[in-house]
Design an enzyme around this catalytic site. Structure first.
Site, PDB file in Angstrom:
ATOM      1  N   ASP A  89       1.478  10.096  -7.323  1.00  0.00           N
ATOM      2  CA  ASP A  89       0.132  10.432  -7.809  1.00  0.00           C
ATOM      3  C   ASP A  89      -0.857  10.371  -6.647  1.00  0.00           C
ATOM      4  O   ASP A  89      -0.590   9.749  -5.616  1.00  0.00           O
ATOM      5  CB  ASP A  89      -0.310   9.488  -8.942  1.00  0.00           C
ATOM      6  CG  ASP A  89      -0.480   8.035  -8.495  1.00  0.00           C
ATOM      7  OD1 ASP A  89       0.359   7.556  -7.699  1.00  0.00           O
ATOM      8  OD2 ASP A  89      -1.453   7.371  -8.940  1.00  0.00           O
ATOM      9  N   GLU A 154      -0.020   4.551  -9.125  1.00  0.00           N
ATOM     10  CA  GLU A 154      -0.474   3.606  -8.098  1.00  0.00           C
ATOM     11  C   GLU A 154      -1.980   3.676  -7.922  1.00  0.00           C
ATOM     12  O   GLU A 154      -2.655   2.659  -7.795  1.00  0.00           O
ATOM     13  CB  GLU A 154       0.221   3.889  -6.758  1.00  0.00           C
ATOM     14  CG  GLU A 154       0.151   2.727  -5.761  1.00  0.00           C
ATOM     15  CD  GLU A 154      -1.146   2.692  -4.944  1.00  0.00           C
ATOM     16  OE1 GLU A 154      -1.428   1.649  -4.342  1.00  0.00           O
ATOM     17  OE2 GLU A 154      -1.869   3.709  -4.914  1.00  0.00           O
TER      18      GLU A 154
END
Ligand code: BES
Ligand code: MN
Ligand code: MN
Length: 463
Positions: A89, A154
């Site tokens: 991500d 994250e």
């Protein structure tokens, strides 16, 4: 010991590996914004596809949020096991109008690849996939066992990762963790990071009158949420740069004189630092150097402020609400939960009459320091020397990777933080880039790391 066939394979496949990274960078996997949910999932599929191609045992594991990709190379009995962590991500690309080329159209300019996620963390993560591919396609096999855990949350605090690691602890058993999601000390000076800060992130909302008011008619007679908010926020840090939350420093370990002298020996220049940021002065906790402040002392920063009139010209309004997002960066032993408690009590004491306050605690993670004297560290140092042509220095950093403390706590494993990025790569900001030479040096270092780790006896994972 150079690995001739591997080196020539890497040279021949350099542009192909760049194209692969570009493919991943075209996927707008922004985890913070639900609009991009489809793209985030597409990135998970793309990463899984890489492992399928290598014939690794691969799974896309659903979580209440975004999926975690798990992969495992064919088991070699008696060989050590490394567990690679990374994230697919990325941060939102805003502000969009400041990008020279669009954030999700990877563009090569003066030796760099520009795109959101180029260093953080798609490019760095992919180095450990491409190094495995290099071994398999040039040698026919890997020298060690590799496991991969690549997550998609994250950048929003890795909310579902801890439970996942607890549930899959057996499957994740390894000898050492490898993460490339940090930076070099500077251009041409690679580094191994042995400490990261933790974080405690908050949002405070103040609500006053039932709607916005005329500031002449009502001002001075009722609490203004914006006035109150700035006063409360200003109370968080004093003029000496010290955080004022009660008990904030109670658990903070002092910096040892050995560590101070090691940091001094790195030859950091405040002047260069100021120039690189476009500022004419520095401010931080009194009695500490810039590196000490950035790496080993806890801090507090406001991350966002909202209240009142934001449009053109002036408007005399007494806003009904005000809110702010702010966070503390923590060092080892500081407890995010305790800080949340003490902070809430402090803010309640500062709240003027007539206002309601809501304090939301977002993600929290403790700071970490990993031991420098392990055989894994020495193996990583030798690998980096091969990959970058220069021995690494040992640094701490101010960023946070929440999973590092989770790995230590649940799996009992130390992490090698091998950063291929640069501090001016514009992570989380416009025109993020990754130096293409660093991408290739990272792949080479990773490939040599597998060879160096293969020389060590397997430990906890039992081969
Ligand atoms: N790769 C960074 C962490 C990082 C940044 C390490 C700079 C060393 C130097 C990571 O993707 C990140 O941005 N982490 C967040 C964590 C937060 C969302 C819990 C951070 O540090 O803000
Ligand atoms: Mn990252
Ligand atoms: Mn990041």
């Amino acid at each position: 010991m150079p690995l001739a066939e591997l080196d020539s394979y890497l040279r021949q496949n350099a542009s192909r590996f760049e194209d692969d990274l570009c493919e991943l960078l075209r996927i707008a996997s922004v985890s913070a914004d639900r609009q991009f949910a489809g793209e985030v999932r597409k990135a998970a599929d793309w990463v899984a596809g890489q492992f399928h191609h290598l014939r690794f045992e691969t799974r896309i594991c659903e979580t209440p949020g975004y999926p975690i990709v798990l992969a495992q190379s064919p088991h070699i009995p008696g060989a050590p096991t490394a567990l690679v962590y990374g994230h697919y991500d990325v941060q939102p690309p805003d502000p969009l109008d400041q990008w020279i080329s669009p954030p999700f159209e990877p563009t090569r300019r003066d030796g760099n690849l520009y795109a959101r996620g180029a260093t953080d963390d798609k490019g760095q993560m992919l180095t450990h996939v491409k190094s495995a591919q290099a071994w398999i396609e040039s040698q026919g096999r890997l020298p060690i066992n590799l496991k991969y855990l690549i997550e998609g949350e994250e950048e929003v605090g890795s909310e579902h990762l801890e439970a996942f690691i607890r549930e899959h602890a057996k499957e994740l058993a390894a000898d050492v963790i490898v993460i490339s999601d940090t930076a070099q000390f500077g251009p041409g000076q690679p580094a191994i990071t042995y400490g990261l800060k933790g974080i405690a992130y908050f949002e405070v909302k103040l609500v006053g009158p039932k709607q916005d008011l005329h500031s002449g008619t009502f001002g001075g007679a009722v609490s203004n949420p914006a006035n109150a908010l700035v006063k409360m926020l200003a109370a968080l840090v004093n003029e000496h740069g010290q955080v004022q939350v009660p008990g904030f420093y109670d658990d903070v370990l002092p910096i040892t004189s050995l560590e101070r002298s090691q940091m001094d020996a790195l030859g950091f220049s405040d002047d260069e630092f100021m120039r690189s940021l476009g500022v004419k002065g520095l401010f931080g906790e009194e009695g500490y150097t810039t590196l000490e402040r950035r790496w080993a002392r806890p801090t507090c920063d406001i991350n966002g402020l909202i209240s009142g009139y934001q449009g053109e010209g002036s408007k005399t309004v007494l806003p009904a609400r005000a809110s702010a997002k702010f966070s503390f960066r923590l060092v080892p032993k500081q407890d995010p939960k305790r800080i949340a408690r003490d902070l809430e009590a402090m803010l309640r004491r500062l709240l003027p009459p007539g206002l309601a306050m809501e304090l939301i605690a977002y993600h929290g993670a403790p700071g970490v320091v990993v031991p420098l004297d392990s055989p894994y560290m020495s193996a990583a140092a030798r690998a980096i020397e091969q990959g970058f042509g220069r021995a690494p220095v040992y640094i701490r950093e101010g960023g946070s990777i929440p999973v590092v403390s989770t790995f230590a706590e649940i799996l009992g494993l130390d992490t090698l933080l091998l950063g291929w990025g640069l501090n001016d790569d514009n992570t989380h900001s416009p025109n993020e880039k990754f130096n293409l030479a660093d991408y290739h040096r990272g792949i080479k270092s990773s490939a040599y790391l597998w060879a160096e780790l293969a020389k060590l006896a397997p430990g906890k994972a039992g081969g």
